[in-house]
Design an enzyme around this catalytic site. Sequence first.
Site, mmCIF file in Angstrom:
data_model
loop_
_atom_site.group_PDB
_atom_site.id
_atom_site.type_symbol
_atom_site.label_atom_id
_atom_site.label_comp_id
_atom_site.label_asym_id
_atom_site.label_seq_id
_atom_site.Cartn_x
_atom_site.Cartn_y
_atom_site.Cartn_z
ATOM 1 C CB ALA A 151 25.622 -1.719 43.475
ATOM 2 C CE1 TYR A 152 27.224 -4.109 51.560
ATOM 3 C CE2 TYR A 152 29.599 -4.232 51.254
ATOM 4 C CZ TYR A 152 28.496 -4.287 52.071
ATOM 5 O OH TYR A 152 28.661 -4.540 53.409
ATOM 6 C CB ALA A 153 31.686 0.194 47.323
ATOM 7 C CB SER A 155 24.704 1.138 49.414
ATOM 8 O OG SER A 155 25.399 0.024 49.938
#
Length: 243
Positions: A151-153, A155
């Site tokens: 999810a972070y990557a 974004s």
Amino acid sequence: MTNSRVAIVTGGSRGIGRRTAERLAGDDHAVVIAYAGNQTEADAAVVAITGAGGRAVAVQADVADEKAVQELFDTAEQTFGGVDVVVHAAGTMVLSPVADLDLDALDRMHRTNIRGTFVVAQQAARRLRPGGAIINFSTSVVGLGLPGYAAYAASKGAVEALTLILAREMRGRDVTVNAVAPGPTATALFLDGKDEETIARMAAQPPLERLGTPDDIAEVVAFLAGPGHWVNGQVIRANGGIV
């Protein structure tokens, strides 16, 4: 009002953002430090800069709130006369396997990391003076593909896409747009919750065999903010050589 350059640094109260604010102040930028909620740390950053002979103010702003970001740029213009550099270091990270991620956490992260980047970039695109620079923050995890970081990557992949397209949309303005993508960096945010074995393993990954430091990243930002003006539309993976 002053004729020297003016920088806005979001997430400038601690970690990489704070060191970047101090580094730019050392290059004679007047600095506007944007912070989300910790006024004590933001004020300490201002004191550190002004105590060293620099110029700085702190402004609270939710980067995803277009009115707050507009007021942030208004403050920079009213206090120091304009805006030349925008360093968007504010961001948030939630780690979880895809199967287990709380979707509310996903929405919060995307609000800050994607919408926040877009809102800040929109004001920067409208207001930066010729010779300016927009510097966003991605992450080397976009390329490394580590489990738990989906999810972070994702974004930050959006940040990279925005960065490359905005660089082309700024044609004729003499404004560069780049992103810095740090690898593992020794900040409180990174170190929190990790045991010594995990930290040692990650420090051994790059050929330089250490974690990055906020100074390492701030030097890259300072280059892009000034002498690196011919670098444009790029993602700089500042990670010590991790592949």
